[in-house]
Design a protein around this motif. Structure first.
Motif, PDB file in Angstrom:
ATOM      1  N   HIS A   1      -9.432 -14.206   3.196  1.00 50.84           N
ATOM      2  CA  HIS A   1     -10.020 -13.178   2.349  1.00 50.84           C
ATOM      3  C   HIS A   1     -11.440 -12.896   2.836  1.00 50.84           C
ATOM      4  O   HIS A   1     -12.121 -13.788   3.359  1.00 50.84           O
ATOM      5  CB  HIS A   1     -10.051 -13.629   0.883  1.00 50.84           C
ATOM      6  N   TRP A   2     -11.896 -11.666   2.664  1.00 50.74           N
ATOM      7  CA  TRP A   2     -13.263 -11.330   3.029  1.00 50.74           C
ATOM      8  C   TRP A   2     -13.860 -10.397   1.986  1.00 50.74           C
ATOM      9  O   TRP A   2     -13.152  -9.779   1.192  1.00 50.74           O
ATOM     10  CB  TRP A   2     -13.358 -10.684   4.425  1.00 50.74           C
ATOM     11  N   VAL A   3     -15.195 -10.333   1.988  1.00 48.65           N
ATOM     12  CA  VAL A   3     -15.913  -9.457   1.065  1.00 48.65           C
ATOM     13  C   VAL A   3     -17.079  -8.823   1.811  1.00 48.65           C
ATOM     14  O   VAL A   3     -17.679  -9.432   2.694  1.00 48.65           O
ATOM     15  CB  VAL A   3     -16.432 -10.242  -0.167  1.00 48.65           C
ATOM     16  N   GLU A   4     -17.378  -7.583   1.468  1.00 44.32           N
ATOM     17  CA  GLU A   4     -18.555  -6.878   1.978  1.00 44.32           C
ATOM     18  C   GLU A   4     -19.383  -6.423   0.782  1.00 44.32           C
ATOM     19  O   GLU A   4     -18.864  -5.810  -0.147  1.00 44.32           O
ATOM     20  CB  GLU A   4     -18.158  -5.678   2.833  1.00 44.32           C
ATOM     21  N   VAL A   5     -20.662  -6.764   0.816  1.00 41.53           N
ATOM     22  CA  VAL A   5     -21.586  -6.401  -0.257  1.00 41.53           C
ATOM     23  C   VAL A   5     -22.646  -5.489   0.347  1.00 41.53           C
ATOM     24  O   VAL A   5     -23.363  -5.879   1.270  1.00 41.53           O
ATOM     25  CB  VAL A   5     -22.236  -7.652  -0.872  1.00 41.53           C
TER      26      VAL A   5
ATOM     27  N   SER B   1     -16.255 -15.842  -6.394  1.00 48.35           N
ATOM     28  CA  SER B   1     -17.359 -14.962  -6.776  1.00 48.35           C
ATOM     29  C   SER B   1     -18.379 -14.899  -5.655  1.00 48.35           C
ATOM     30  O   SER B   1     -18.546 -15.849  -4.883  1.00 48.35           O
ATOM     31  CB  SER B   1     -18.050 -15.464  -8.049  1.00 48.35           C
ATOM     32  N   ILE B   2     -19.076 -13.779  -5.564  1.00 52.29           N
ATOM     33  CA  ILE B   2     -20.184 -13.665  -4.621  1.00 52.29           C
ATOM     34  C   ILE B   2     -21.414 -14.295  -5.251  1.00 52.29           C
ATOM     35  O   ILE B   2     -21.680 -14.132  -6.439  1.00 52.29           O
ATOM     36  CB  ILE B   2     -20.455 -12.199  -4.235  1.00 52.29           C
TER      37      ILE B   2
ATOM     38  N   ASP C   1     -25.261  -2.113  -4.190  1.00 55.30           N
ATOM     39  CA  ASP C   1     -24.794  -0.730  -4.289  1.00 55.30           C
ATOM     40  C   ASP C   1     -23.292  -0.692  -4.477  1.00 55.30           C
ATOM     41  O   ASP C   1     -22.773   0.122  -5.236  1.00 55.30           O
ATOM     42  CB  ASP C   1     -25.191   0.051  -3.026  1.00 55.30           C
ATOM     43  N   SER C   2     -22.585  -1.588  -3.797  1.00 50.58           N
ATOM     44  CA  SER C   2     -21.134  -1.660  -3.953  1.00 50.58           C
ATOM     45  C   SER C   2     -20.629  -2.976  -3.393  1.00 50.58           C
ATOM     46  O   SER C   2     -21.294  -3.622  -2.580  1.00 50.58           O
ATOM     47  CB  SER C   2     -20.432  -0.489  -3.255  1.00 50.58           C
ATOM     48  N   VAL C   3     -19.440  -3.389  -3.848  1.00 53.77           N
ATOM     49  CA  VAL C   3     -18.766  -4.597  -3.392  1.00 53.77           C
ATOM     50  C   VAL C   3     -17.339  -4.219  -3.033  1.00 53.77           C
ATOM     51  O   VAL C   3     -16.680  -3.472  -3.762  1.00 53.77           O
ATOM     52  CB  VAL C   3     -18.761  -5.686  -4.482  1.00 53.77           C
ATOM     53  N   PHE C   4     -16.849  -4.724  -1.902  1.00 50.55           N
ATOM     54  CA  PHE C   4     -15.479  -4.412  -1.497  1.00 50.55           C
ATOM     55  C   PHE C   4     -14.831  -5.652  -0.908  1.00 50.55           C
ATOM     56  O   PHE C   4     -15.348  -6.259   0.021  1.00 50.55           O
ATOM     57  CB  PHE C   4     -15.456  -3.275  -0.473  1.00 50.55           C
ATOM     58  N   TRP C   5     -13.674  -6.050  -1.496  1.00 52.54           N
ATOM     59  CA  TRP C   5     -12.923  -7.215  -1.043  1.00 52.54           C
ATOM     60  C   TRP C   5     -11.725  -6.784  -0.203  1.00 52.54           C
ATOM     61  O   TRP C   5     -11.268  -5.658  -0.286  1.00 52.54           O
ATOM     62  CB  TRP C   5     -12.418  -8.016  -2.236  1.00 52.54           C
ATOM     63  N   SER C   6     -11.190  -7.737   0.542  1.00 56.51           N
ATOM     64  CA  SER C   6      -9.975  -7.496   1.313  1.00 56.51           C
ATOM     65  C   SER C   6      -8.793  -7.195   0.407  1.00 56.51           C
ATOM     66  O   SER C   6      -7.802  -6.598   0.842  1.00 56.51           O
ATOM     67  CB  SER C   6      -9.658  -8.707   2.197  1.00 56.51           C
TER      68      SER C   6
ATOM     69  N   THR D   1     -13.291  -4.284  -6.282  1.00 50.32           N
ATOM     70  CA  THR D   1     -14.681  -3.857  -6.126  1.00 50.32           C
ATOM     71  C   THR D   1     -15.588  -4.547  -7.135  1.00 50.32           C
ATOM     72  O   THR D   1     -16.679  -4.060  -7.428  1.00 50.32           O
ATOM     73  CB  THR D   1     -14.799  -2.339  -6.268  1.00 50.32           C
ATOM     74  N   THR D   2     -15.147  -5.670  -7.688  1.00 50.24           N
ATOM     75  CA  THR D   2     -15.936  -6.430  -8.646  1.00 50.24           C
ATOM     76  C   THR D   2     -16.577  -7.624  -7.956  1.00 50.24           C
ATOM     77  O   THR D   2     -16.213  -7.982  -6.838  1.00 50.24           O
ATOM     78  CB  THR D   2     -15.046  -6.916  -9.800  1.00 50.24           C
ATOM     79  N   SER D   3     -17.516  -8.264  -8.633  1.00 53.49           N
ATOM     80  CA  SER D   3     -18.200  -9.406  -8.021  1.00 53.49           C
ATOM     81  C   SER D   3     -17.341 -10.662  -8.002  1.00 53.49           C
ATOM     82  O   SER D   3     -17.615 -11.597  -7.254  1.00 53.49           O
ATOM     83  CB  SER D   3     -19.508  -9.684  -8.760  1.00 53.49           C
ATOM     84  N   THR D   4     -16.287 -10.709  -8.836  1.00 53.72           N
ATOM     85  CA  THR D   4     -15.378 -11.858  -8.900  1.00 53.72           C
ATOM     86  C   THR D   4     -13.937 -11.375  -8.793  1.00 53.72           C
ATOM     87  O   THR D   4     -13.566 -10.369  -9.404  1.00 53.72           O
ATOM     88  CB  THR D   4     -15.569 -12.634 -10.209  1.00 53.72           C
ATOM     89  N   ILE D   5     -13.120 -12.093  -8.014  1.00 52.81           N
ATOM     90  CA  ILE D   5     -11.696 -11.770  -7.923  1.00 52.81           C
ATOM     91  C   ILE D   5     -10.872 -13.005  -8.242  1.00 52.81           C
ATOM     92  O   ILE D   5     -11.360 -14.139  -8.149  1.00 52.81           O
ATOM     93  CB  ILE D   5     -11.312 -11.221  -6.531  1.00 52.81           C
TER      94      ILE D   5
END
Length: 500
Positions: free
Chosen positions: A432-436, A399-400, A411-416, A420-424
């Protein structure tokens, strides 16, 4: 084998990578890289940490400087004299209208869509008439050293203003709002600078405190946040500390919040600065209790970060490196807030962080800079290890988590993974990476997942161990050594009775 119980706690916290998401090509990021202030003091942020340098100006308070997008100095000023990059006064560069001891005596802004024209806005000090004026510099004149245009010098926009002067980017990402405050009034005035020049008809916003000419309420900083959507004002005596919203489309100031009541009578605020996330407002007090204070704008409470009765604290200024720098009058050193977007002591106040050049000293002021140039590329910290161990055939969640608390939603969340959710959910090893994406910046981080064979997590070699017998006939074992198939980044192990 030993029966054991393991607990693995993993948290994932992004490293900040901050930049404008909208209209990010309007300006590059080197314009605020070189500062001059105080008694010939300066800092060069083209190095990390910044290098002390020596300039030509001597000013107790307000100064400004501007560099190219690559961080090369163009010119700087105390509001009275404009110095070129060789530290010499420009032609027509003396006798500007700025006050010698005005809090924000001067502000330099580029004319939108121009490669060579810059506006210098000046204010006068509290005891003077209080004119807001502008002059225009052509940086390509005088062999590329710059020249103040003789027909565009000390042009008065408004008579009777305080020492407060800041700016905000227009919603269109190109134009710039110049924000000041009328004296003997509760009116903010906002002027729009566009490619066609300066509109001299202000947007007037009657809101907040009355700034009188017969006291010191007009002394103290006004600062806009990075996005330009928030505005803070300080008045020294009587004590004034205010927070507002700013409409970057219309230039209106609204939603007044009185923060002075929170601090009480012990503190009189002078310097102000927002953190990049806009979650925190930092203030200096140099009357009564002399301190650096952090205000949590989401919880509406405050914490004193540092206090020193022998120091006269002055300006606060966000640097290109994401740190907030603290001026101390007549000091040979600069203090710094290392991590302004963290709560309380986690923000890491560092006393005497930088020593200035010999024969130079800091005074009350630091350069008055456009906040939208202060966008750091990478802050220099990560809060936890970015590794996670996963048993093969199982899955876990990532989780972020943000290191501050704000009421802003991403505004948006994007994982590798494409999520596009806050938890994967993760069931395989790898990177793995995430951009918020937030309103004015982007957070990004990576995490490495190690998929382990967990059939036996920890092995102990009991061939050599130390035994304690109740009858005192101890058997001498020299080793009791656990061995791990792969390193664990975080584990708590509880073991019961060991049997050989």
């Amino acid at each position: 084998m030993i029966p054991l119980k393991t607990k693995i706690a993993i948290r994932f916290i992004p490293i900040f990578v901050c930049f404008l998401l909208t209209h990010s090509n309007a300006f590059s990021q080197g314009q605020n890289n070189i500062w001059y202030f105080g008694h010939k003091a300066g800092l060069d942020f083209n190095s990390t940490p910044p290098l002390p340098v020596t300039g030509a100006l001597i000013s107790p308070e307000g100064t400004a400087s501007i560099s190219t997008s690559d961080g090369e100095l163009l010119f700087y000023t105390d509001g009275r004299t404009v110095f070129d990059r060789n530290h010499q006064p420009m032609p027509n560069g003396t006798g500007l209208d700025g006050g010698e001891s005005s809090t924000q005596a001067v502000l330099i802004l580029p004319l939108p869509h121009s490669s060579n024209l810059y506006y210098i806005f000046t204010t006068q000090q509290n005891a003077q008439p209080g004119r807001l004026s502008y002059s225009v510099v052509n940086s390509q004149s005088n062999g590329g050293l710059g020249d103040v245009e003789p027909t565009q010098k000390n042009i008065v926009i408004e008579s009777g203003t305080t020492e407060k002067l800041t700016c905000s980017k227009h919603q269109n990402g190109t134009d710039i709002w110049i924000i000041a405050h009328r004296l003997n009034s509760n009116q903010f005035i906002s002027y729009l600078l566009s490619a066609t020049g300066l509109s001299t008809t202000p947007v007037v916003s009657p809101v907040g405190s009355f700034y009188a000419s017969d006291d010191q309420s007009g002394i103290g900083y006004m600062k806009a946040s990075l996005s330009g959507s928030k505005l803070a004002c300080a008045g020294t005596v009587p004590q004034i500390l205010e927070l507002f919203d700013f409409n970057t489309t219309t230039g209106e100031v609204y939603n007044y919040i009185d923060l002075a009541q929170m601090l009480g009578a012990d503190y009189y605020v002078y310097g102000l600065e927002f953190s990049q996330s806009e979650c925190f407002l930092y203030v200096t007090s140099s009357i009564n209790r002399k301190a650096i204070i952090q205000i949590d704008l989401s919880a509406m409470n405050y914490e004193v970060l540092f206090e020193n009765a022998s120091v006269e604290y002055g300006a606060l200024q966000l640097g290109p490196d994401g740190r907030i720098y603290v001026a101390k009058n007549l000091s040979k050193t600069i203090d710094v807030i290392e991590r302004p977007d963290l709560l309380g002591g986690l923000s890491e106040y560092a006393e005497d962080y930088l020593e200035l050049d010999s024969a130079t000293t800091c005074q009350y002021g630091l350069p008055n800079l456009a906040p939208f140039f202060n966008i750091t590329n990478i802050l220099s910290y990560s809060l936890l290890e970015d590794h996670l161990n996963l048993c093969q055939g199982t899955e876990t969640s990532i989780s972020i988590h943000f290191p501050y608390q704000c009421d802003d939603e991403p505004d948006s969340v994007f994982w590798s993974t494409g999520d596009t959710t806050s938890t994967i959910q993760v069931s395989e090893g790898g990177l793995h990476w995430v951009e918020v994406y937030m309103k004015v910046y982007k957070l990004r981080d990576t995490i490495i997942v190690n998929a382990l064979d967990c059939s036996s997590v920890v092995r102990y070699d009991l061939n050599d161990c130390e035994s304690f017998m109740g009858n005192g006939s101890h058997i001498d074992y020299s080793e009791f050594v656990p061995s791990y198939p792969q390193p664990l980044s975080c584990a708590e192990i509880e073991a019961g009775t060991l049997h050989r």
